[in-house]
Design a protein around this motif. Structure first.
Motif, PDB file in Angstrom:
ATOM      1  N   ARG A 290      29.072 -42.392 -21.194  1.00 44.08           N
ATOM      2  CA  ARG A 290      30.360 -42.444 -21.887  1.00 44.08           C
ATOM      3  C   ARG A 290      31.440 -42.777 -20.861  1.00 44.08           C
ATOM      4  O   ARG A 290      31.271 -42.537 -19.663  1.00 44.08           O
ATOM      5  CB  ARG A 290      30.663 -41.143 -22.626  1.00 44.08           C
ATOM      6  CG  ARG A 290      30.629 -39.893 -21.769  1.00 44.08           C
ATOM      7  CD  ARG A 290      30.886 -38.665 -22.613  1.00 44.08           C
ATOM      8  NE  ARG A 290      30.708 -37.461 -21.823  1.00 44.08           N
ATOM      9  CZ  ARG A 290      30.998 -36.250 -22.266  1.00 44.08           C
ATOM     10  NH1 ARG A 290      31.477 -36.088 -23.487  1.00 44.08           N
ATOM     11  NH2 ARG A 290      30.812 -35.180 -21.512  1.00 44.08           N
ATOM     12  N   MET A 291      32.556 -43.349 -21.322  1.00 44.24           N
ATOM     13  CA  MET A 291      33.570 -43.862 -20.405  1.00 44.24           C
ATOM     14  C   MET A 291      34.979 -43.574 -20.915  1.00 44.24           C
ATOM     15  O   MET A 291      35.206 -43.486 -22.117  1.00 44.24           O
ATOM     16  CB  MET A 291      33.394 -45.377 -20.223  1.00 44.24           C
ATOM     17  CG  MET A 291      32.116 -45.796 -19.520  1.00 44.24           C
ATOM     18  SD  MET A 291      32.005 -47.590 -19.291  1.00 44.24           S
ATOM     19  CE  MET A 291      31.319 -48.082 -20.875  1.00 44.24           C
ATOM     20  N   TRP A 292      35.905 -43.443 -19.965  1.00 41.64           N
ATOM     21  CA  TRP A 292      37.324 -43.317 -20.270  1.00 41.64           C
ATOM     22  C   TRP A 292      38.125 -44.120 -19.250  1.00 41.64           C
ATOM     23  O   TRP A 292      37.658 -44.369 -18.137  1.00 41.64           O
ATOM     24  CB  TRP A 292      37.786 -41.852 -20.172  1.00 41.64           C
ATOM     25  CG  TRP A 292      36.999 -40.879 -20.970  1.00 41.64           C
ATOM     26  CD1 TRP A 292      37.191 -40.519 -22.265  1.00 41.64           C
ATOM     27  CD2 TRP A 292      35.876 -40.105 -20.516  1.00 41.64           C
ATOM     28  NE1 TRP A 292      36.268 -39.589 -22.656  1.00 41.64           N
ATOM     29  CE2 TRP A 292      35.449 -39.313 -21.608  1.00 41.64           C
ATOM     30  CE3 TRP A 292      35.193 -40.005 -19.306  1.00 41.64           C
ATOM     31  CZ2 TRP A 292      34.374 -38.438 -21.513  1.00 41.64           C
ATOM     32  CZ3 TRP A 292      34.113 -39.140 -19.205  1.00 41.64           C
ATOM     33  CH2 TRP A 292      33.712 -38.372 -20.305  1.00 41.64           C
ATOM     34  N   GLN A 293      39.327 -44.468 -19.598  1.00 34.23           N
ATOM     35  CA  GLN A 293      40.278 -45.015 -18.645  1.00 34.23           C
ATOM     36  C   GLN A 293      40.988 -43.841 -17.971  1.00 34.23           C
ATOM     37  O   GLN A 293      41.396 -42.879 -18.640  1.00 34.23           O
ATOM     38  CB  GLN A 293      41.297 -45.914 -19.349  1.00 34.23           C
ATOM     39  CG  GLN A 293      40.749 -47.260 -19.781  1.00 34.23           C
ATOM     40  CD  GLN A 293      40.371 -48.134 -18.582  1.00 34.23           C
ATOM     41  OE1 GLN A 293      41.172 -48.365 -17.675  1.00 34.23           O
ATOM     42  NE2 GLN A 293      39.137 -48.617 -18.581  1.00 34.23           N
ATOM     43  N   ALA A 294      41.141 -43.920 -16.650  1.00 40.08           N
ATOM     44  CA  ALA A 294      41.760 -42.810 -15.918  1.00 40.08           C
ATOM     45  C   ALA A 294      43.171 -42.523 -16.441  1.00 40.08           C
ATOM     46  O   ALA A 294      43.593 -41.361 -16.511  1.00 40.08           O
ATOM     47  CB  ALA A 294      41.800 -43.139 -14.424  1.00 40.08           C
ATOM     48  N   LYS A 295      43.884 -43.563 -16.834  1.00 38.97           N
ATOM     49  CA  LYS A 295      45.265 -43.390 -17.311  1.00 38.97           C
ATOM     50  C   LYS A 295      45.333 -42.580 -18.597  1.00 38.97           C
ATOM     51  O   LYS A 295      46.404 -42.045 -18.949  1.00 38.97           O
ATOM     52  CB  LYS A 295      45.923 -44.748 -17.517  1.00 38.97           C
ATOM     53  CG  LYS A 295      45.260 -45.607 -18.590  1.00 38.97           C
ATOM     54  CD  LYS A 295      45.918 -46.972 -18.692  1.00 38.97           C
ATOM     55  CE  LYS A 295      45.233 -47.828 -19.768  1.00 38.97           C
ATOM     56  NZ  LYS A 295      45.834 -49.179 -19.856  1.00 38.97           N
TER      57      LYS A 295
END
Length: 318
Positions: A224-229
């Motif tokens: 799973r992935m997210w944008q740090a911002k």
């Protein structure tokens, strides 16, 4: 990759969270085998930690994302002097810490800023691997995790250790201001053959794998992935100049976010130990961990050519 391919062969099983497009992540050949992983160019990688092979297998998996030459791992400084492997870690500019935050903070900030700036300037991939649990799951560490949970007044994990957010938050706040589109990629790692309530290190040790030929038949990676911002990192307007330290309120907010993600992983591991699969996924693709191009094997050994040549010249003229 050659060492894993020859001495610790394993089949990689890749799944992803519902809502993610697994076909967009996994590029397959005509046989249906994964030949490429399309992950962000620059990301912080987090994962649960079960045995000493974890980082090696993840490093090899990132070979398919073309990031294997640009990975940096944060680990204890005692590993720096392991023969051969430790020397390689130093050549690869891994980041060695001492578990003393007062001593590590300034060094970690300097190294991360240095590596991040280099990745941007050279237009290269960048992967920083962090294990928020800090160590392997075992009887001893489970007991410490239980003590910490009782002291903090929170429920303990069942299959993993309670994560510590200090190093991860510090790293993200240090890197995010200088690396546009920095992502966070989370791998939930499961090894086939480990029973419920079992510990990975009791079944797959460096000795059993590389000397006794007992390697896990399959390695499951759930992505799973997210944008740090988009993560609760707090105010980072001047974090790069003030040592990336967060306020206590910001630390508490990120700690809750990370704890929630780890509880999700803990529940997934319950299902994995029962069924051998991550049930919260859509689809699954497989790939044997092996070098894609045979010429790459020759390239791997080419670094030894100067040493062998020097030794032959020494034996000839000595």
């Amino acid at each position: 990759m050659c060492v894993i391919q020859w001495f610790a062969p394993v089949e990689l099983v890749i799944t992803a969270d519902e809502g993610m497009n697994l076909d967009a992540i996994c590029v397959r050949n005509d046989k249906g085998e994964v030949v490429e992983l399309r992950l962000p160019q620059k990301f912080v990688c987090i994962a649960n930690h079960q045995c000493y092979l974890d980082w090696m297998y993840l490093w090899c998996a990132l070979y398919f994302a073309h990031a294997h030459q640009h990975i940096y791992i944060i680990l204890m400084d005692r590993f720096k002097w392991i023969p051969v492997l430790g020397w390689g870690m130093q050549f690869y500019r891994f980041i060695f810490i001492t578990r003393s935050w007062a001593a590590d903070r300034v060094y970690l900030a300097r190294k991360l800023l240095e590596l991040g700036k280099h990745a941007i300037k050279a237009a290269q991939p960048f992967v920083l691997l962090i294990y928020p649990e800090g160590t392997l799951v075992s009887d001893e560490t489970r007991a410490k995790s239980r003590q910490y949970s009782e002291k903090a007044g929170i429920a303990d994990m069942v299959n993993m250790l309670l994560p510590r957010s200090t190093g991860l938050l510090f790293s993200l706040r240090t890197l995010a201001p200088s690396i546009p589109n920095l992502a966070v990629v989370d791998f939930t790692v499961g090894y086939a053959g480990i029973p419920p309530a079992g510990y990975g290190q009791d079944f797959y040790t460096l000795r059993s794998v590389f000397f006794n030929g007992i390697s896990p038949p399959t390695l499951h990676l759930h992505i799973r992935m997210w944008q740090a911002k988009d993560l609760p990192l707090g105010d980072m307007s001047d974090s790069a100049t003030r040592g990336a330290e967060a306020s206590q309120e910001e630390k508490d907010m990120f700690d809750r976010w990370l704890l929630d993600r780890w509880r999700e992983k803990d529940r997934w591991m319950d299902g994995f130990y029962k069924t051998g699969e991550f049930s919260n996924s859509q689809g699954r693709y497989t790939r044997t961990l092996e070098v894609k191009n045979p010429w790459a094997i020759a390239q791997a050994f080419s670094y030894g050519v100067p040493v062998i040549t020097g030794w032959l010249l020494y034996r000839t003229f000595a």
